[in-house]
Design a protein around this motif. Structure first.
Motif, PDB file in Angstrom:
ATOM      1  N   VAL A  19       0.881  -1.169   0.028  1.00 39.15           N
ATOM      2  CA  VAL A  19       0.163  -0.260  -0.236  1.00 39.15           C
ATOM      3  C   VAL A  19       0.880   1.537   0.365  1.00 39.15           C
ATOM      4  CG1 VAL A  19      -1.892   1.162   1.510  1.00 39.15           C
ATOM      5  CG2 VAL A  19      -1.704  -1.152   0.941  1.00 39.15           C
ATOM      6  N   GLN A  20       1.809   1.887   0.685  1.00 32.15           N
ATOM      7  CA  GLN A  20       2.659   1.911   0.801  1.00 32.15           C
ATOM      8  C   GLN A  20       3.315   2.702  -0.170  1.00 32.15           C
ATOM      9  OE1 GLN A  20       5.240   1.634   4.007  1.00 32.15           O
ATOM     10  NE2 GLN A  20       3.902   2.216   6.043  1.00 32.15           N
ATOM     11  N   GLU A  23       0.982   3.852  -3.382  1.00 34.51           N
ATOM     12  CA  GLU A  23      -0.247   4.890  -3.089  1.00 34.51           C
ATOM     13  C   GLU A  23      -0.217   6.283  -4.226  1.00 34.51           C
ATOM     14  OE1 GLU A  23       0.946   6.778   0.761  1.00 34.51           O
ATOM     15  OE2 GLU A  23       3.138   7.170   0.182  1.00 34.51           O
ATOM     16  N   ALA A  24       1.267   6.447  -5.080  1.00 35.19           N
ATOM     17  CA  ALA A  24       1.050   7.361  -5.587  1.00 35.19           C
ATOM     18  C   ALA A  24       0.180   7.122  -7.300  1.00 35.19           C
ATOM     19  CB  ALA A  24       2.472   8.161  -5.892  1.00 35.19           C
ATOM     20  N   VAL A  25      -0.138   5.498  -7.371  1.00 33.73           N
ATOM     21  CA  VAL A  25      -0.787   5.389  -8.520  1.00 33.73           C
ATOM     22  C   VAL A  25      -2.236   4.487  -7.990  1.00 33.73           C
ATOM     23  CG1 VAL A  25       1.046   5.041  -9.605  1.00 33.73           C
ATOM     24  CG2 VAL A  25       0.582   3.169  -8.580  1.00 33.73           C
ATOM     25  N   GLN A  26      -2.391   3.497  -6.774  1.00 35.79           N
ATOM     26  CA  GLN A  26      -3.370   3.359  -6.952  1.00 35.79           C
ATOM     27  C   GLN A  26      -3.976   3.472  -5.494  1.00 35.79           C
ATOM     28  OE1 GLN A  26      -2.550  -1.182  -7.026  1.00 35.79           O
ATOM     29  NE2 GLN A  26      -2.660  -1.667  -9.537  1.00 35.79           N
ATOM     30  N   THR A  31      -4.325  -1.814  -4.363  1.00 41.93           N
ATOM     31  CA  THR A  31      -3.239  -2.515  -4.182  1.00 41.93           C
ATOM     32  C   THR A  31      -3.479  -3.760  -3.230  1.00 41.93           C
ATOM     33  OG1 THR A  31      -2.176  -0.367  -4.246  1.00 41.93           O
ATOM     34  CG2 THR A  31      -0.840  -1.755  -2.825  1.00 41.93           C
ATOM     35  N   MET A  32      -3.688  -3.777  -2.601  1.00 39.86           N
ATOM     36  CA  MET A  32      -4.300  -5.028  -2.019  1.00 39.86           C
ATOM     37  C   MET A  32      -4.670  -5.401  -3.281  1.00 39.86           C
ATOM     38  SD  MET A  32      -5.625  -3.518   1.685  1.00 39.86           S
ATOM     39  CE  MET A  32      -6.589  -4.676   1.847  1.00 39.86           C
ATOM     40  N   ASN A  33      -5.652  -5.544  -3.244  1.00 40.75           N
ATOM     41  CA  ASN A  33      -6.492  -6.620  -4.324  1.00 40.75           C
ATOM     42  C   ASN A  33      -5.129  -6.996  -5.445  1.00 40.75           C
ATOM     43  OD1 ASN A  33      -8.790  -6.469  -3.908  1.00 40.75           O
ATOM     44  ND2 ASN A  33      -9.425  -4.847  -4.894  1.00 40.75           N
ATOM     45  N   SER A  34      -3.970  -6.203  -5.763  1.00 40.84           N
ATOM     46  CA  SER A  34      -3.365  -7.121  -6.585  1.00 40.84           C
ATOM     47  C   SER A  34      -2.772  -7.534  -6.135  1.00 40.84           C
ATOM     48  CB  SER A  34      -2.487  -5.847  -7.594  1.00 40.84           C
ATOM     49  OG  SER A  34      -1.945  -6.098  -8.377  1.00 40.84           O
TER      50      SER A  34
END
Length: 77
Positions: A19-20, A23-26, A31-34
Motif C-alpha cells: 500500500v505504501q 499509494e501514488a498510483v493506486q 493495491t491490496m487486491n492486486s
C-alpha cells in the motif's frame, strides 16, 4: 513481526508495504487486491505437497487482508 513465513503478521506487513509503495498510483484497496491475486496465483502454481500448508497460507492471507482493509477503512473515516 512474526518470523513465521506466510503467517498473518507476515501478510499484514507485506500488505502495508505494498500500500505504501503504490499509494501514488493506486488506491489502497486496489493495491491490496492486486497483491492478493498475485500471492494466490503463486501459491496455486507452487507445487506444495501438503494441502494443509496451502490452506493455512490462503487462510492467513485472507485474515491479513481483512484486518488491513478494516484498518484502512477506519483511518479514512
Amino acid at each position: 513481526m512474526n518470523s513465521d513465513l506466510f503467517s498473518v503478521d507476515y501478510f499484514k506487513e507485506a500488505l502495508h508495504l505494498q500500500v505504501q509503495k503504490n499509494e501514488a498510483v493506486q488506491t489502497p484497496v486496489q493495491t491490496m487486491n492486486s497483491y492478493y491475486r498475485t500471492v494466490v496465483s503463486a501459491i496455486i502454481q507452487d507445487r506444495i505437497n501438503k494441502n494443509f500448508e496451502l490452506i493455512r497460507r490462503i487462510r492467513n492471507l485472507d485474515t491479513a487482508y481483512k484486518e488491513v482493509k478494516e484498518e484502512i477503512m477506519s483511518q479514512q473515516r
